[in-house]
Write a protein that holds these residues in place. Structure first.
Motif, PDB file in Angstrom:
ATOM      1  N   TRP A 122      -8.868   0.156  15.541  1.00  0.00           N
ATOM      2  CA  TRP A 122      -7.807   0.034  14.552  1.00  0.00           C
ATOM      3  C   TRP A 122      -7.962   1.069  13.435  1.00  0.00           C
ATOM      4  N   GLU A 123      -9.171   1.228  12.933  1.00  0.00           N
ATOM      5  CA  GLU A 123      -9.379   2.174  11.830  1.00  0.00           C
ATOM      6  C   GLU A 123      -8.992   3.593  12.237  1.00  0.00           C
TER       7      GLU A 123
ATOM      8  N   ASP B 151       0.914  -5.331   8.088  1.00  0.00           N
ATOM      9  CA  ASP B 151       0.064  -5.528   6.913  1.00  0.00           C
ATOM     10  C   ASP B 151      -0.218  -4.194   6.228  1.00  0.00           C
ATOM     11  N   LEU B 152      -0.550  -3.193   7.011  1.00  0.00           N
ATOM     12  CA  LEU B 152      -0.864  -1.869   6.471  1.00  0.00           C
ATOM     13  C   LEU B 152       0.322  -1.267   5.719  1.00  0.00           C
TER      14      LEU B 152
ATOM     15  N   ALA C  66      -5.041   3.704  12.742  1.00  0.00           N
ATOM     16  CA  ALA C  66      -4.263   3.659  11.510  1.00  0.00           C
ATOM     17  C   ALA C  66      -4.180   5.026  10.858  1.00  0.00           C
TER      18      ALA C  66
ATOM     19  N   LEU D 274      -3.506   8.070   6.823  1.00  0.00           N
ATOM     20  CA  LEU D 274      -3.885   6.975   5.943  1.00  0.00           C
ATOM     21  C   LEU D 274      -5.397   6.771   5.903  1.00  0.00           C
ATOM     22  N   LEU D 275      -6.032   6.771   7.077  1.00  0.00           N
ATOM     23  CA  LEU D 275      -7.459   6.471   7.115  1.00  0.00           C
ATOM     24  C   LEU D 275      -8.282   7.527   7.818  1.00  0.00           C
TER      25      LEU D 275
ATOM     26  N   LEU E  27      -1.175  -5.989  12.399  1.00  0.00           N
ATOM     27  CA  LEU E  27      -2.008  -5.176  11.516  1.00  0.00           C
ATOM     28  C   LEU E  27      -1.209  -4.028  10.906  1.00  0.00           C
ATOM     29  N   LEU E  28      -0.305  -3.444  11.693  1.00  0.00           N
ATOM     30  CA  LEU E  28       0.562  -2.388  11.176  1.00  0.00           C
ATOM     31  C   LEU E  28       1.471  -2.908  10.067  1.00  0.00           C
TER      32      LEU E  28
ATOM     33  N   MET F 239       0.853  -1.192   0.000  1.00  0.00           N
ATOM     34  CA  MET F 239       0.000   0.000   0.000  1.00  0.00           C
ATOM     35  C   MET F 239       0.881   1.232   0.000  1.00  0.00           C
TER      36      MET F 239
END
Length: 328
Positions: A105-106, A151-152, A109, A8-9, A148-149, A1
């Motif tokens: 998380w959303e 992955d992001l 992030a 980011l989000l 998760l980080l 990404m």
């Protein structure tokens, strides 16, 4: 990404006032790590036992991803984990899924920033002080957040180095099954950035660990390649007397004016897990505004006058080496 210099989000939250909780069962800063009481079982079994925690599934490698609530979608498949990221172990689901379903998380992030010079360059990650995730629910949530980080940010697990002198043999095996790289020894936070933009994940670590990291990378070029997720620097400035901060943690004190910081959002479910945690980065234009004298002082921190040193020094905990690295 792909990552730009902005969010980011979504946006971050306000600074969190609650004090940092003590480690659940030892940890890089608690100094209370107990001996590993696990039996001599196979590597996959050790990973499953550590990931599942006390009373969890100890049958083979089915629970290797339980500590994180399932593997991230990127990277090779793991024992007991489907290619799509699901886990065959039911206990694996709540940790990661709770972070996602809660909205935490959303929102979090959105606080992550990429260094301005990172475009097109691969990320690396270093994690210090994760704690005893085999026995501590908060540490398991922190591990799930780390994955998760990764992955992001499209960081393969083998580009993420992890160390905590409190890790048990079971926890080391579980991290290995997740594909993470164990640092060979206790760096005391003195990790030099050389391979490009690097995320340092240091939730609830002691001030000396952050100070050591800044010292090792004390130049505008190196600092501008660093993002730190850990205890709020603003909170340190507010809670520590200025003369103490400047005497014992001089690199934190000097970099404050060159730091951008966004707090992770407050969430009632994770008050003790991510309280006082912020994302920090060091924009080149802010670092360039610091005086030349700031960069000329490069004395290694010794903490001789520090009365509450919150770090396990190299050699203080066993031999300061990672169990897995010592065997390799």
């Amino acid at each position: 990404m792909g990552l730009g210099p902005g969010p980011l989000l979504g946006g971050g939250g306000e600074a969190l006032p609650a004090p940092c909780p003590p480690p659940c069962d030892g940890g890089a800063d608690g100094g209370r790590a107990g001996p590993d009481g696990g039996g001599r079982v196979g590597r996959a079994g050790r990973a499953a036992a550590a990931a599942a925690g006390p009373g969890g599934d100890r049958r083979g490698g089915r629970g290797a991803a339980a500590a994180a609530g399932g593997a991230v979608s990127a990277g090779p498949s793991l024992p007991g984990v489907s290619p799509g990221g699901g886990s065959a172990h039911p206990a694996a689901l709540p940790r990661r899924d709770e972070l996602l379903s809660s909205g935490f998380w959303e929102e979090s992030a959105g606080a992550v920033r990429a260094p301005p010079c990172s475009a097109g360059r691969p990320w690396h990650c270093v994690c210090y002080g994760l704690g005893r995730f085999g026995t501590c629910p908060a540490a398991r949530h922190q591990l799930a957040f780390l994955l998760l980080l990764l992955d992001l940010l499209a960081v393969p697990p083998d580009r993420c180095s992890v160390f905590d002198p409190a890790f048990s043999e079971l926890e080391v095996a579980a991290l290995g099954e997740l594909g993470l790289r164990l640092l060979p020894e206790n760096e005391e936070g003195k990790h030099r950035v050389q391979e490009g933009p690097t995320l340092f994940y240091m939730v609830h670590c002691g001030k000396a660990l952050y100070n050591n990291l800044l010292w090792r990378n004390w130049s505008p070029a190196a600092l501008s390649d660093i993002v730190i997720i850990g205890n709020s620097f603003k909170g340190m400035e507010e809670r520590v007397l200025s003369r103490i901060l400047e005497r014992d943690y001089s690199y934190i004190a000097k970099v404050l004016k060159g730091t951008e910081e966004v707090a992770l959002p407050a969430h009632p479910r994770y008050t003790d897990t991510f309280n006082d945690t912020s994302v920090h980065w060091f924009p080149p234009h802010k670092l360039e505004q610091l005086s030349a004298e700031v960069w000329e002082f490069l004395e290694e921190p010794t903490y001789q006058e520090c009365e509450d040193l919150e770090i396990i020094r190299k050699g203080d905990e066993g031999n300061g080496r990672s169990p897995m690295a010592a065997q390799s």
